[in-house]
Design an enzyme around this catalytic site. Sequence first.
Site, PDB file in Angstrom:
ATOM      1  N   ASP A  56      71.340  42.637  40.334  1.00 38.88           N
ATOM      2  CA  ASP A  56      72.036  43.857  39.909  1.00 38.88           C
ATOM      3  C   ASP A  56      72.470  44.672  41.132  1.00 38.88           C
ATOM      4  OD1 ASP A  56      69.557  44.812  40.665  1.00 38.88           O
ATOM      5  OD2 ASP A  56      69.126  45.844  38.776  1.00 38.88           O
ATOM      6  N   SER A  57      72.168  44.152  42.335  1.00 47.23           N
ATOM      7  CA  SER A  57      72.743  44.731  43.561  1.00 47.23           C
ATOM      8  C   SER A  57      74.263  44.670  43.497  1.00 47.23           C
ATOM      9  CB  SER A  57      72.235  43.983  44.801  1.00 47.23           C
ATOM     10  OG  SER A  57      72.385  42.590  44.651  1.00 47.23           O
ATOM     11  N   ASP A  95      69.426  38.670  37.084  1.00 44.37           N
ATOM     12  CA  ASP A  95      68.686  39.934  36.975  1.00 44.37           C
ATOM     13  C   ASP A  95      68.840  40.527  35.584  1.00 44.37           C
ATOM     14  OD1 ASP A  95      67.059  41.169  38.823  1.00 44.37           O
ATOM     15  OD2 ASP A  95      68.709  41.937  40.037  1.00 44.37           O
ATOM     16  N   GLU A 126      62.328  43.942  36.935  1.00 43.79           N
ATOM     17  CA  GLU A 126      61.520  44.846  37.749  1.00 43.79           C
ATOM     18  C   GLU A 126      60.276  45.174  36.935  1.00 43.79           C
ATOM     19  OE1 GLU A 126      63.875  47.983  39.516  1.00 43.79           O
ATOM     20  OE2 GLU A 126      65.346  46.528  40.215  1.00 43.79           O
ATOM     21  N   GLU A 193      59.739  43.315  47.135  1.00 43.62           N
ATOM     22  CA  GLU A 193      60.766  44.013  47.921  1.00 43.62           C
ATOM     23  C   GLU A 193      60.128  45.159  48.700  1.00 43.62           C
ATOM     24  OE1 GLU A 193      64.357  44.981  45.793  1.00 43.62           O
ATOM     25  OE2 GLU A 193      65.130  46.206  47.428  1.00 43.62           O
TER      26      GLU A 193
HETATM   27  O1  KIV Z   1      69.545  42.798  42.875  1.00 45.50           O
HETATM   28  C1  KIV Z   1      69.215  42.203  43.901  1.00 45.50           C
HETATM   29  O2  KIV Z   1      70.035  41.772  44.704  1.00 45.50           O
HETATM   30  C2  KIV Z   1      67.800  42.033  44.167  1.00 45.50           C
HETATM   31  C3  KIV Z   1      67.466  41.649  45.563  1.00 45.50           C
HETATM   32  C4  KIV Z   1      67.267  42.876  46.359  1.00 45.50           C
HETATM   33  C5  KIV Z   1      66.342  40.739  45.630  1.00 45.50           C
HETATM   34  O3  KIV Z   1      66.978  42.239  43.324  1.00 45.50           O
END
Ligand code: KIV
Length: 275
Positions: A56-57, A95, A126, A193
Amino acid sequence: MYTHLQLRDSARPPVTLATLDAMKQRGEKIACLTCYDASFAILVDEADTDVVLVGDSLGMVIQGHDTTVPVTMDHIVYHCRAVARGLHRPFLIADMPFMSYPSKEQALTNSVRLMQEGGAKMVKLESGPGQVEIVEFLANHDIAVCAHLGLKPQSVHKTGGFRVQGRDPDAAERMLRNARELEAAGADMVLLECVPAQLGQAITAELEVPVIGIGAGPHTDGQILVLYDVLDITQGRKPRFVRNFMEGASSNLDALKRYVRAVKSGEYPAPEHCF
Ligand code: KIV
């Protein structure tokens, strides 16, 4: 029928959870990257990355938001489907975005979407003590789950910032306990993280499932970085754990190969990337 098994004897058989477990047993480092589209997926695969995460980045690096909070299920499904088309070998994780798993039932419905529509093989959420039941529920439905601990970007408005987690002994002990509970509930992987290297080492030693780190020190079973950080596309101040692999590289593909080599050899992360 059983094409997957036939591919096992090919030169580049697809990575499975069994592959990753065996790598942990052998002490072979797992190289992971985020990815958001088919063109980069082809390069990431070509570089021999083991695991790809549609993170979700994407809310930050693709959509230009300050946080991951605005990302929706439709966004992740769209990008996951694109990435899946470009991948052959790596194990694909998607994610679960903000508020896509407030209950067991919603977590299940949304995980099924990521697998059936997006082509993901595992979902990442998460996690904390509040997610143990959800992880157990998904695992009981034969869904592969990665539990994300440490800095949890979806909670940024509650926690007040992107900060290293587990620095004090009580917080470290709580995280270790939580990691054990999540594994016992059926998590097949843990992602850490931004935690001190010592805590990354302790959790990795304690768990049987692979532990992947981002800013969690050199002792985790594998490393993950955001693709745009590795390729130096992200502008502005970088987190301490980021290394620019474009430096000295002749192309994007060369930079990705350098990243995979550096993870496998243990050259990355170096002490300057750790907390
Ligand atoms: O969303 C993402 O890219 C992540 C990474 C920071 C591992 O969760």
